[in-house]
Scaffold this motif. Structure first.
Motif, PDB file in Angstrom:
ATOM      1  N   GLY A   1       0.832  -1.195   0.000  1.00 24.13           N
ATOM      2  CA  GLY A   1       0.000   0.000   0.000  1.00 24.13           C
ATOM      3  C   GLY A   1       0.867   1.245   0.000  1.00 24.13           C
ATOM      4  O   GLY A   1       1.619   1.475   0.953  1.00 24.13           O
TER       5      GLY A   1
ATOM      6  N   LEU B   1      -6.830   0.942   2.103  1.00 18.54           N
ATOM      7  CA  LEU B   1      -5.404   0.634   2.046  1.00 18.54           C
ATOM      8  C   LEU B   1      -4.914   0.107   3.392  1.00 18.54           C
ATOM      9  O   LEU B   1      -4.186  -0.892   3.454  1.00 18.54           O
ATOM     10  CB  LEU B   1      -4.623   1.881   1.630  1.00 18.54           C
ATOM     11  N   LEU B   2      -5.302   0.773   4.468  1.00 14.97           N
ATOM     12  CA  LEU B   2      -4.852   0.348   5.801  1.00 14.97           C
ATOM     13  C   LEU B   2      -5.327  -1.069   6.117  1.00 14.97           C
ATOM     14  O   LEU B   2      -4.606  -1.852   6.739  1.00 14.97           O
ATOM     15  CB  LEU B   2      -5.361   1.322   6.861  1.00 14.97           C
TER      16      LEU B   2
ATOM     17  N   ALA C   1      -3.455  -3.741   3.057  1.00 14.89           N
ATOM     18  CA  ALA C   1      -2.030  -3.838   2.764  1.00 14.89           C
ATOM     19  C   ALA C   1      -1.272  -4.674   3.789  1.00 14.89           C
ATOM     20  O   ALA C   1      -1.528  -4.598   4.992  1.00 14.89           O
ATOM     21  CB  ALA C   1      -1.424  -2.442   2.689  1.00 14.89           C
TER      22      ALA C   1
ATOM     23  N   ILE D   1       2.970  -1.105   4.183  1.00 14.52           N
ATOM     24  CA  ILE D   1       2.494   0.259   3.929  1.00 14.52           C
ATOM     25  C   ILE D   1       3.704   1.184   3.885  1.00 14.52           C
ATOM     26  O   ILE D   1       4.520   1.194   4.807  1.00 14.52           O
ATOM     27  CB  ILE D   1       1.516   0.720   5.028  1.00 14.52           C
TER      28      ILE D   1
ATOM     29  N   ILE E   1       5.127  -1.260   8.423  1.00 14.31           N
ATOM     30  CA  ILE E   1       4.987   0.132   7.995  1.00 14.31           C
ATOM     31  C   ILE E   1       6.362   0.753   7.791  1.00 14.31           C
ATOM     32  O   ILE E   1       7.278   0.545   8.582  1.00 14.31           O
ATOM     33  CB  ILE E   1       4.146   0.955   8.991  1.00 14.31           C
TER      34      ILE E   1
END
Length: 321
Positions: free
Chosen positions: A152, A199-200, A203, A206, A234
């Protein structure tokens, strides 16, 4: 012979860059590495341009204190969140940055952080430093495969697009969010535009490539993290305050997130928080995404070109205000 035009800097410049500038202009720098509080306005008297770095906080008060002679701020780097652009506009100050020249190196760093965070290289390095020849042999210490996962991308600008190009080599399924999604982007990068919430939730990895603005400050907070998969990774190479570090630390400690790869931090220019960098599931770099010979040289040449254009033509090439 006409007098040299004057440039003032809040901090001492690298020797090579200062030498090139001095060949054309009068450069005024602080006696120490950084100007003491209240000192800059004094030696900037008569200067038309100010040379700024990302570590020079030019807020409303700083800009209000600038001498009337200053008409232009030439910043080196892509981001301009260290400059109060509204205050600059109110004083009719021009501001420029150095876009695009670091894009490839930022994208390379993003991919490096993805691999390091997914594969838990930080923990592997810690084991290697003990002298152990083998380690991470139990399931609770294993990493994640990068290939074939869902990436993402938050911010599909120049860097986001370059990351998408590299991601193809890992067979990553790419989703993205951007203010201006398009079918052209979808086709070019085999990607799909989604909302930030989608997306959160979807994914596995990210990556953050958005500028720091009021609307992106703490974009990734506790509520956003709650929407992510517990296995999510992330990556942040944009600006530190895009992530609420307190919420990130809590999530990494509790297992709410798998790992993080960070090149920027909320506390900059102060040191990285110890309770962040000491976590075994965080891979930290000291804001070095653009720290290559190629990027730094190109940044220097671009800021010089902006300064020359301002003095020769009345406006910089890369004007942002």
């Amino acid at each position: 012979m006409t007098e040299k035009r004057i440039i003032a800097t809040p901090r001492q410049l690298p020797g090579a860059l200062a030498g090139i500038l001095r060949a054309k202009y009068e450069v005024r720098e602080p006696a120490d590495s950084v100007a003491a509080p209240g000192e800059f306005a004094g030696y900037a008297q008569g200067a038309e341009a100010v040379f700024a770095t990302a570590f020079d906080d030019m807020d409303k008060a700083f800009i209000a204190d600038l001498p009337e002679s200053v008409k232009f701020i030439a910043s080196i780097g892509v981001g301009v969140d260290h400059i109060d652009l509204e205050a600059a506009k109110a004083r009719s100050l021009m501001v420029s940055n150095t876009p695009e020249v670091t894009t490839a190196c930022l994208a390379d760093t993003t991919m490096g952080l993805i691999i390091a965070a997914c594969r838990r290289f930080r923990e592997g390095l810690d084991i290697a430093l003990t002298g152990e020849g083998r380690g991470m042999l139990t399931p609770e210490s294993w990493g994640q495969r990068v290939t074939g996962r869902t990436l993402g991308i938050v911010g599909m600008g120049n860097v986001g697009k370059e990351v998408a190009k590299r991601a193809k080599g890992f067979d990553l399924d790419i989703i993205y969010t951007t203010p201006r999604p398009s079918a052209e982007i979808d086709r070019a990068y085999n990607a799909r535009a989604v909302s930030l919430d989608e997306l959160l939730k979807q994914a596995d990895i990210i990556t953050l490539h958005c500028p720091l603005k009021p609307e992106t400050h703490h974009l990734i907070d506790a509520a956003a993290i709650e929407k992510m998969k517990p296995s999510a990774v992330i990556i942040n190479i944009s600006r530190g305050p895009v992530i609420d570090e307190t919420a990130l630390i809590d999530a990494l400690k509790s297992g709410r997130l798998f790992t993080a790869g960070l090149d920027v931090f909320e506390t900059e220019p102060a040191p990285i928080r110890e309770d962040l960098y000491s976590l075994p599931n965080v891979f930290c770099l000291p804001h070095i995404a653009s720290a290559t010979w190629e990027s730094r040289s190109a940044m220097a040449m671009r800021v010089l070109a902006n300064i020359d254009a301002y003095f020769e033509k009345g406006a910089p090439l890369d004007r942002v205000a």
